[in-house]
Design a protein around this motif. Structure first.
Motif, PDB file in Angstrom:
ATOM      1  N   GLN A 282       8.951   4.797  -2.278  1.00 24.61           N
ATOM      2  CA  GLN A 282       8.210   6.024  -2.001  1.00 24.61           C
ATOM      3  C   GLN A 282       9.143   7.221  -2.084  1.00 24.61           C
ATOM      4  O   GLN A 282      10.316   7.138  -1.683  1.00 24.61           O
ATOM      5  N   ARG A 283       8.607   8.325  -2.602  1.00 27.02           N
ATOM      6  CA  ARG A 283       9.399   9.545  -2.812  1.00 27.02           C
ATOM      7  C   ARG A 283       8.789  10.701  -2.033  1.00 27.02           C
ATOM      8  O   ARG A 283       7.595  10.961  -2.126  1.00 27.02           O
TER       9      ARG A 283
ATOM     10  N   TRP B 193       4.300  12.970  -0.217  1.00 30.80           N
ATOM     11  CA  TRP B 193       4.776  11.626  -0.520  1.00 30.80           C
ATOM     12  C   TRP B 193       4.082  11.097  -1.771  1.00 30.80           C
ATOM     13  O   TRP B 193       2.908  11.363  -2.006  1.00 30.80           O
ATOM     14  N   GLN B 194       4.818  10.308  -2.538  1.00 33.98           N
ATOM     15  CA  GLN B 194       4.273   9.693  -3.740  1.00 33.98           C
ATOM     16  C   GLN B 194       4.920   8.325  -3.921  1.00 33.98           C
ATOM     17  O   GLN B 194       6.126   8.161  -3.698  1.00 33.98           O
ATOM     18  N   GLU B 195       4.133   7.334  -4.319  1.00 29.47           N
ATOM     19  CA  GLU B 195       4.706   6.035  -4.651  1.00 29.47           C
ATOM     20  C   GLU B 195       5.102   6.042  -6.118  1.00 29.47           C
ATOM     21  O   GLU B 195       4.301   6.376  -6.993  1.00 29.47           O
TER      22      GLU B 195
ATOM     23  N   TYR C 123      14.145   9.315  -1.434  1.00 26.43           N
ATOM     24  CA  TYR C 123      13.514   8.068  -1.849  1.00 26.43           C
ATOM     25  C   TYR C 123      13.746   7.002  -0.775  1.00 26.43           C
ATOM     26  O   TYR C 123      14.871   6.859  -0.263  1.00 26.43           O
TER      27      TYR C 123
ATOM     28  N   LEU D  86       4.817   8.061   5.071  1.00 26.00           N
ATOM     29  CA  LEU D  86       5.670   6.934   4.707  1.00 26.00           C
ATOM     30  C   LEU D  86       5.146   5.642   5.308  1.00 26.00           C
ATOM     31  O   LEU D  86       4.711   5.614   6.455  1.00 26.00           O
ATOM     32  N   THR D  87       5.174   4.549   4.520  1.00 30.59           N
ATOM     33  CA  THR D  87       4.831   3.229   5.038  1.00 30.59           C
ATOM     34  C   THR D  87       5.883   2.810   6.056  1.00 30.59           C
ATOM     35  O   THR D  87       7.079   2.884   5.765  1.00 30.59           O
TER      36      THR D  87
ATOM     37  N   PRO E 291       7.764   0.451  -8.858  1.00 28.93           N
ATOM     38  CA  PRO E 291       8.389  -0.546  -7.984  1.00 28.93           C
ATOM     39  C   PRO E 291       9.610  -1.187  -8.647  1.00 28.93           C
ATOM     40  O   PRO E 291       9.755  -1.171  -9.877  1.00 28.93           O
TER      41      PRO E 291
ATOM     42  N   ASN F 231       7.638   4.621  10.960  1.00 23.61           N
ATOM     43  CA  ASN F 231       7.809   5.454   9.768  1.00 23.61           C
ATOM     44  C   ASN F 231       8.384   6.806  10.159  1.00 23.61           C
ATOM     45  O   ASN F 231       8.321   7.757   9.393  1.00 23.61           O
TER      46      ASN F 231
ATOM     47  N   THR G   5       8.477  -1.924  -3.216  1.00 23.94           N
ATOM     48  CA  THR G   5       7.898  -0.591  -3.416  1.00 23.94           C
ATOM     49  C   THR G   5       8.912   0.501  -3.108  1.00 23.94           C
ATOM     50  O   THR G   5       9.858   0.312  -2.332  1.00 23.94           O
TER      51      THR G   5
END
Length: 567
Positions: free
Chosen positions: A335-336, A344-346, A320, A304-305, A349, A284, A333
């Motif tokens: 992530q931002r 970070w925010q999801e 993003y 981040l994943t 999807p 990540n 998914t």
């Protein structure tokens, strides 16, 4: 205007229940004290602290009746007509009376009027006001457009030495080449040579002279009488030559940025390289390339994943990360990363899982095209609207494509190459948002999966990739006018599944797979890190760009003056 505001304004116009009269230039305005107190701390103090409770008449000097009328109407209606004719007087008066609503309206108006020809005047005008936001906006505009300002603005020649010094010493001054700053100083001095020649050595001490070609400096000194006749200038330039030698003979680290004459400015944009494979593991990791300092910076505290074969996009101050694959499965998914808050925010999807996905930005939308969902290669496409946090499907492509890459040019999306599940592709197609249609364009000369595609110099560049047998280093460019592809200079290394971006008029390729291993290699093409399956995007326009660039120690004017060469 609310119903209550409408009632209050009606009472004012009929002079009913009014408890104060504002007199300006023999013009009287009947008002309600509580309404004016609500919009301005000045009037609150005027009515409560600077007068007795039974005082009804208030004479206010040094303001026109026209502007006072606008301020009173704003207090009742929350509306003010700002025009070219009234903006300066209205801004100054609103600043004097601390009417924040009008100050902000004038600031918004002035910001929209900023050009390279008037930004210095607006910056100087707002310097006398107590509202720093507009002054900062004008100054940032000046720094961001310095090359055009210095070359064309008549206001530039009217700057004081102190004002010019403040501009050129800023790390946030945006110039492609440092000689632009050098030449701007000479232009300013030539505007009034005898009065300004005494300032040239101090101004030149704020230029990153050691980052300029020595031959150019020596030639300029020979041709400029002011520099040639100044002992301080000659000593300063000798110091710059010493710094140049250090740069060329040493592997300078960021700690060497403290040399005033070799101190790189902040970049206008940085390159984010995100995720991918590092060796045999998903990562990540995020690294940021600072082109001015020519170094990579690792970001920490990353939520981040870990993912690879994803897409990245920069939009509205956020990065993003779209789709890809983790250790278990393909992802839908998204992530931002908010680059202002570092959080970070999801977000919503996608409709489909998509690894080996193509991602681009057009007209405020993020587009996700094709990819692999774990079962089949996709021809479907969808786009994301940040304001509604929704993905919407639109017309499918003519071909199934994973491992392709896309770019935008002249309001259209171009996608090239990829893999359809059976073979690597040499086809390419174009999407027109107005008609919601995909159209096939001329095929490339080579099959390319894991390709890099980017817009550069008015062409669509197709770079590297895998042709089904070997990794490629060849490059070809698409001409929209002739619908043809032409060969371009090849990369040094063969690579597929790499990051690609254009920054500061240079095309960069980052990492990738060379057929045997992942690579740390970074190349640039000037029409100018063990990673594979990463994704890159260019980030620009940030007010906090320093938080993502290489660290730069603070240089105070006193330090520059001292180093300037009193030796």
């Amino acid at each position: 205007m609310s119903s209550s505001s409408s009632v209050y304004n009606e009472l004012r116009l009929k002079q009913q229940l009014c408890d104060a009269v504002i007199r300006v230039d023999n013009n009287e305005f009947h008002v309600h004290k509580v309404i004016l107190c609500n919009c301005s701390t000045y009037f609150r103090a005027l009515f409560n602290r600077w007068s007795s409770p039974d005082n009804r008449l208030f004479e206010i000097p040094n303001v026109s009746a026209e502007v006072m009328k606008l301020i009173i109407e704003f207090a009742y209606t929350d509306i003010v007509p700002v025009t070219h004719e009234n903006v300066q007087e209205l801004f100054v008066t609103a600043d004097r009376f601390n009417v924040m609503g009008i100050i902000e309206a004038c600031s918004d108006f002035l910001e929209k009027q900023l050009t390279p020809h008037n930004c210095i005047g607006i910056w100087r005008f707002t310097d006398s006001c107590s509202y720093p936001e507009m002054k900062n906006k004008a100054f940032r505009f000046l720094l961001n457009h310095f090359e055009e300002v210095a070359a064309t603005s008549e206001e530039f020649l009217l700057l004081s030495a102190q004002e010019l010094g403040k501009i050129i010493e800023s790390d946030q001054l945006i110039v492609k080449k440092e000689k632009t700053v050098f030449e701007a100083i000479l232009r300013w001095v030539s505007g009034s040579t005898e009065e300004r020649r005494e300032h040239i050595s101090l101004l030149l001490s704020k230029v990153r002279l050691a980052l300029m070609p020595p031959e150019y400096i020596m030639k300029s000194v020979d041709e400029n009488e002011v520099m040639k006749s100044s002992e301080e200038c000659r000593t300063l330039l000798r110091r710059a030559m010493e710094n140049m030698l250090d740069i060329r003979t040493k592997d300078l680290s960021s700690s060497d940025f403290c040399h005033p004459l070799a101190h790189p400015r902040l970049p206008a944009a940085v390159l984010f390289a995100i995720g991918g494979w590092s060796g045999e593991s998903l990562t990540n990791g995020i690294e940021v390339y600072d082109i001015c300092a020519d170094c990579w910076v690792k970001l920490t505290d990353n939520e981040l994943t870990p993912r690879a074969y994803h897409g990245t996009a920069f939009l509205n101050g956020s990065v993003y990360c779209v789709g890809g694959i983790n250790d278990v499965q393909q992802l839908n998914t998204v992530q931002r990363l908010d680059l202002d808050t570092h959080m970070w925010q999801e977000v919503a999807p996608m409709h489909s899982k998509r690894c080996h996905v193509c991602v681009t930005v057009l007209d405020g939308y993020i587009y996700a095209l094709g990819g692999y969902d774990g079962h089949s290669r996709l021809s479907t496409a969808e786009r994301y609207k940040p304001r509604t946090n929704q993905w919407t499907l639109f017309a499918s492509m003519n071909a199934q494509r994973s491992d392709a890459c896309c770019t935008t040019l002249h309001g259209k999306i171009y996608i090239c190459g990829g893999f359809n599940g059976n073979e690597c592709l040499l086809t390419a197609e174009c999407y027109t948002p107005e008609t919601n249609q995909w159209t096939m364009i001329a095929a490339m000369a080579n099959r390319r999966s894991g390709i890099g595609v980017v817009t550069y110099a008015g062409y669509v560049f197709a770079v590297g990739g895998f042709d089904g047998t070997t990794r490629l280093r060849t490059v070809e460019a698409y001409n929209l006018d002739t619908d043809t592809w032409s060969d371009m200079p090849s990369m040094v290394q063969r690579r597929s599944n790499f990051g690609i971006a254009v920054i500061d008029d240079r095309l960069f390729v980052v990492g990738g797979f060379n057929g045997f291993s992942t690579t740390v290699g970074v190349e640039s093409y000037n029409i100018g890190a063990d990673h594979c399956a990463l994704s890159c995007c260019v980030v620009y326009g940030l007010s906090n760009i320093a938080e993502y660039a290489a660290p730069r120690p603070s240089l105070h004017v006193s330090e520059v003056e001292e180093d300037k060469v009193m030796r």
